[in-house]
Design a protein around this motif. Structure first.
Motif, PDB file in Angstrom:
ATOM      1  N   PHE A 198       0.863  -1.183   0.000  1.00 52.02           N
ATOM      2  CA  PHE A 198       0.000   0.000   0.000  1.00 52.02           C
ATOM      3  C   PHE A 198       0.900   1.233   0.000  1.00 52.02           C
ATOM      4  N   PRO A 199       1.429   1.602  -1.164  1.00 51.96           N
ATOM      5  CA  PRO A 199       2.428   2.671  -1.238  1.00 51.96           C
ATOM      6  C   PRO A 199       1.878   4.073  -1.001  1.00 51.96           C
ATOM      7  N   SER A 200       0.572   4.228  -1.003  1.00 51.71           N
ATOM      8  CA  SER A 200      -0.017   5.540  -0.761  1.00 51.71           C
ATOM      9  C   SER A 200      -1.260   5.366   0.105  1.00 51.71           C
ATOM     10  N   GLY A 201      -1.749   6.479   0.611  1.00 49.87           N
ATOM     11  CA  GLY A 201      -2.932   6.431   1.451  1.00 49.87           C
ATOM     12  C   GLY A 201      -2.602   5.961   2.862  1.00 49.87           C
ATOM     13  N   ALA A 202      -3.631   5.883   3.684  1.00 47.20           N
ATOM     14  CA  ALA A 202      -3.448   5.471   5.075  1.00 47.20           C
ATOM     15  C   ALA A 202      -3.428   3.953   5.181  1.00 47.20           C
ATOM     16  N   VAL A 203      -2.597   3.451   6.075  1.00 48.71           N
ATOM     17  CA  VAL A 203      -2.559   2.024   6.363  1.00 48.71           C
ATOM     18  C   VAL A 203      -2.283   1.854   7.848  1.00 48.71           C
ATOM     19  N   SER A 204      -3.023   0.963   8.482  1.00 49.96           N
ATOM     20  CA  SER A 204      -2.886   0.702   9.917  1.00 49.96           C
ATOM     21  C   SER A 204      -2.118  -0.601  10.113  1.00 49.96           C
TER      22      SER A 204
END
Length: 425
Positions: A198-204
């Motif tokens: 997930f190279p962009s955006g939010a990730v938890s």
């Protein structure tokens, strides 16, 4: 929809007055009991047939298209302010940015800012509940005030009954097994893999599988620091999730470790804020009491509440009851042979359980306070209450967007009411 006729129970007919409703494929009224024939879409993609006059949807008007929505956009709730929180139309230019919403921003240093931000709390209760109905009702209630949710049942309830195509959103999130399957020695590799997926955006990313403090100091703060910071160049944000220990102590210690590793800025109120590439999401042990303890500890240590997001599972629904807010529904008025009678209880053993009597109205005082007027003494012309359901008939059908507007906090809501139960005479 394949153009075939679909039959439903005809008892009572369509609740909108039509015994035979030629319902469009996009119609969201799942409670329509009449037989209907789904029209076959035309080659242009539009659904043939006429739109029922009561339906809130349909192809957008030129007025709506003139404000930047795609000609194919069906979000009828957008009225120039992107009212549909879930709008994902890349060409929606009502506010310059697709899907963004206007909001009144409180200083990020204030813990009160958590009460008006769109995504400070995420509903994650489904796996902890015995019934999907419970998850649906509680998850839907959560989405009145927030936009973050992993509870699909709540989203589907609001789509079916409250006309909201997509009431909540989620982000990619790691679960313990997606990290521990790599083994203890390869925990850093598991973290790196998630960021690369997930190279962009939010990730938890849950980070307490073995040692949350070591993970924040050595893995996130050293080994992966450059990758975390580079993701922010394309809108990436890492949400580190502690999931054990005392919430207040753990969150504060994690903040201090990350602050040393990534640095901080001081906002206009004098509180420390982590770089935009990094935030913390605390979901373990969160209820109304622990949430306050976390915020108090963070504020007292000089950290801004803007660094935090919260998730709430079973505590969101299973640690609250009608006594949490002293809420109870009681009959207050009845008529016998045309004569009105005030109905109330007044137990001598517990005066706090005395119920309100007579015909009630909700009035706003000169200073803006809401008060309940008993005994039919209220002014009906200024009564804020409206009849919604009566004698088996739904008289007022609110959409989710209307409910959200009604539930929105105002500046005066942040001032404690010294006497909320005052009665006008």
């Amino acid at each position: 929809m394949d153009g075939t006729t679909s039959w439903r129970s005809t008892k009572g007919g369509c609740r909108f007055g039509s015994r035979r409703c030629r319902r469009e494929p996009w119609c969201h009224w799942g409670m329509c009991y009449s037989p209907w024939k789904a029209p076959t879409p035309s080659a242009s993609g539009s659904s043939g047939g006429s739109r029922p006059s009561w339906c809130r949807r349909g192809t957008p008007s030129p007025w709506r298209r003139a404000r930047g929505r795609r000609s194919s956009c069906w979000r009828a709730t957008c009225v120039g302010q992107a009212a549909a929180a879930a709008c994902s139309s890349a060409s929606c230019r009502t506010l310059g940015t697709a899907g963004s919403l206007p909001r009144r921003v409180l200083p990020p240093s204030s813990p009160l800012s958590l009460r008006v931000r769109r995504f400070p709390a995420t509903c994650i209760n489904t796996h902890q509940l015995a019934r999907s109905q419970t998850a649906a009702i509680g998850g839907a209630a959560h989405l009145v005030n927030f936009r973050g949710s992993d509870t699909m049942a709540g989203v589907m309830l609001l789509r079916r009954y409250y006309g909201c195509p997509m009431a909540g959103h989620s982000i990619p999130a790691a679960e313990h097994s997606t990290v521990t399957a790599w083994g203890r020695e390869r925990e850093g590799a598991a973290f790196r893999h998630l960021l690369q997926q997930f190279p962009s955006g939010a990730v938890s990313v849950v980070s307490d599988s073995y040692d949350i403090f070591h993970a924040c100091r050595e893995l996130w703060g050293r080994e992966l620091r450059t990758l975390v910071e580079e993701r922010s160049l394309v809108g990436g944000q890492l949400l580190i999730r502690p999931d054990s220990g005392d919430p207040a102590d753990t969150v504060l210690k994690v903040l201090n470790i990350l602050g040393k590793a990534f640095g901080t800025v001081v906002n206009e109120k004098g509180y420390m804020v982590l770089p935009d590439c990094l935030r913390i999401i605390q979901g373990d042990g969160i209820d109304i009491s622990s949430l306050k303890r976390v915020l108090d500890a963070v504020e007292n240590a000089g950290w801004s509440a803007a660094n935090l997001f919260f998730g709430s599972g079973g505590s969101l629904l299973q640690k609250v009851n009608r006594d949490t807010l002293n809420c109870c529904f009681k009959c207050s008025y009845a008529e016998f042979d045309g004569q009105g009678v005030d109905v109330y209880k007044q137990p001598v053993t517990d005066p706090s359980k005395c119920s309100k009597r007579g015909q009630l109205s909700l009035q706003k005082t000169i200073d803006g306070q809401l008060v309940t007027v008993e005994g039919g003494k209220g002014d009906q012309d200024t009564d804020l209450l409206r009849i919604v359901f009566e004698d088996g008939q739904l008289l007022r059908d609110f959409s989710l967007e209307e409910i959200r507007v009604n539930a929105a906090l105002r500046e005066e809501d942040f001032s404690p009411d010294p006497n909320p139960d005052v009665i006008l005479q």
